[in-house]
Every structure is written in C-alpha cells, then in structure tokens.
Design a protein around this motif. Sequence first.
Motif, PDB file in Angstrom:
ATOM      1  N   GLU A   1      -2.920  -7.324  -5.748  1.00 18.91           N
ATOM      2  CA  GLU A   1      -2.168  -6.076  -5.631  1.00 18.91           C
ATOM      3  C   GLU A   1      -2.420  -5.106  -6.791  1.00 18.91           C
TER       4      GLU A   1
ATOM      5  N   PHE B   1      -6.851  -1.491  -6.394  1.00 24.44           N
ATOM      6  CA  PHE B   1      -7.002  -0.596  -5.252  1.00 24.44           C
ATOM      7  C   PHE B   1      -8.368   0.093  -5.266  1.00 24.44           C
TER       8      PHE B   1
ATOM      9  N   LYS C   1      -6.332  -1.764   1.071  1.00 23.10           N
ATOM     10  CA  LYS C   1      -5.964  -1.278  -0.266  1.00 23.10           C
ATOM     11  C   LYS C   1      -6.958  -0.248  -0.792  1.00 23.10           C
TER      12      LYS C   1
ATOM     13  N   THR D   1       0.811  -1.222   0.000  1.00 22.09           N
ATOM     14  CA  THR D   1       0.000   0.000   0.000  1.00 22.09           C
ATOM     15  C   THR D   1       0.842   1.268   0.000  1.00 22.09           C
TER      16      THR D   1
END
Length: 354
Positions: free
Chosen positions: A243, A246, A269, A55
């Motif tokens: 990942e 977001f 996230k 993050t």
Amino acid sequence: MIIKDVQVHYRNIPLLVPFKTALRTANDIDSVDVNVILDNGIIGMGAAAPAVAITGDSTESIMSALLGPIKGVLVGHDLNDFQTALKKVQLCCIGNTSAKAAANMALYDAYCKWLNIPLYAYLGGRKNLQTSMTIGVDTPEKMAWDAEKSVEAGFHLLKIKVGTHPELDINRIEAIRRAVPPDTKFRLDANQAWEPKQAVQILRELEKRKLGIEFVEQPVSAHDWEGLKYVTERTCLPVMADESLFTAKDALKLVSGRYVDLINIKLMKCGGITEAWKIAGIAEANGVKCMVGSMMEPSLSVAAAAHFAAAHPNVYYLDLDAPLWLSEEPDHLTYDGENVLLPGRPGIGVVQPV
C-alpha cells in the motif's frame, strides 16, 4: 484506427466464500468494465475494481473518470499513435488510478488485437507463472483447514492474512504450519496492521520458530515510510511494500533509500501496465525484486496483470488468485493448481463480444 467511443458497464460479482483481512470482510466485488471501440470494429476491453480504503477510488468515481476526462481525451484519437494515447490517459486527471488502469489495459488490448498478438508477446516475454493462494483471517483451526485444502488443490505458496492480534497471529501461523507439508512456503500480509516496534517483535519471534516464512507484506501503515525502514533494518525476514507503493516516483524512493527489500505492483494502484513497467524497471536497477499482485478484482484486470508479470524480467513473485474467489468463470486465463495459464488469443485474451 480511430477511437470511436468509450463505453462503461457496471457488474456486481458475488464471491464463493467471504474474503477476510485485517481491513475488511468482502462478500462480493464491484467491477467497472470499459470498452474502447475503434472505427475498424476492434473493441479493447479493460476493468477496474473499487477499493476506497486503499486507492480512494469508488465505483462512482471510476465510472465518472472513465466517462468524463478519460473518454474526452481518447475519442477521436488515432490508435496508431499508441504511446500518446497511453500518456493522455495518465495526464487527463489527478489520481483515479483504478480508472486509468482500466483504460490503459483496454488500449493495450485493442492495440494487440490489431497486431493480432497476445499482450505478453507485445511486451516481450512469457515466463511460467505460479501464484500463491490467500488464506483469509479466521480462527487458527479454520485457517489451518483452508491451508490444507489449498495444498490439496495444488498450491505450495500460501499468502496468510494476519494483523488482527499479534499473539493470535502467531498461533494461526503455527496451526497452518502443522497442517501442511514442510516445503509449503508462507507469505505474510499484515495489511498495515502493526506498529513498527510491534512488527519487529512479532517478526523476530516468527524467525525464532522457523515457520518457513518467505517475506512479510506491508507490516505498518502505508504512510509510515520511516516505520517500514525501521522494520526492514531490524528483521531478517524480507519486508515488502504494497500500500506504500503507487507510482514510479514512490518506487524510486522506496528502493533507492532501502526502505524495503521487495515491492508489490498492482495495476489498480499504479494506473496500468505502462506505469507498472516503469516501477519494475526502477526496482530492477536497484536490485529489488518485484511481486505482481491484485486486490479482490475481476478476472479481466487480473489477466492483464498476469500478461505484464509474464513479460517483465524483474517479476519473481505472483499473487493473482482473485479469480478463484469469484462466482464467475473467467475466459481470460485458467489455473492448473498454482500455475496461471495465459491464452494465446490476441490482446489480453478476452473473447470479443459479437
């Protein structure tokens, strides 16, 4: 119902055993706890965990955001205007998703305590929740032993960390398969470790061996969206973004462009329940199922994620085993094997400090 103060506290929580992935080994976690205090005595509680590699948020930056811009827009606000409070948190600064998530869940907690209902009831649902158990990166023998113990503890969904070495990864998965019952499902998490062509080669080999793999999570770099699409289009195993995702805008591009088959939503996230709900809705409109996951984080924030997962109809998978790795006992949720049980108390279910 005026917000009188925002207070922040830091804790370090040791893990029961080290947590190993392709990215790092953790022996403890930091927790930044936030209390949103109302003039009627209600205290809304939230928490965040730093994960700089994912993050970009550190313990110091989370605390600074909470005590700076977030506190600045919340103190003096009437929580009867609940949606505006949520929006103020999102707009008060750029980034800082972990701090925003902590404040967001604290606002939900306070508002639901005022309504005297659990968070899942406010969100409108309470389906049963079953989480996977994570098997950290280690030798094939140790991972097989860990998997066997997890199955004995009542888990038939195993999230297997891979990504350090392709041939060794295959040996690890095969060792685990030999150690557990055939109905045990595997979910692989490469934590961005593979190159696109390498990922396709590995996944095709795993397909041939019929090892009971349900999906693979984030096989390539978070920023390599074209690489994600390359892998998704060339393997039969479903590919999940973690990942790479977001925001709701990220979700819209990922699912409408068919970059992936599945997405993993994490409050740290995306900045909290409000954005998570948007993401899950966008995915649902595009026929893409969601998982709700967590990083290695405190049980309070995991409980907030569990309430969201219980309520949203497009959440089909859960990865919320983090509290089982912590040395502290949570009072916010309990586990019966793989079943995640939410309390019926108001808000997130935290017992309010006296």
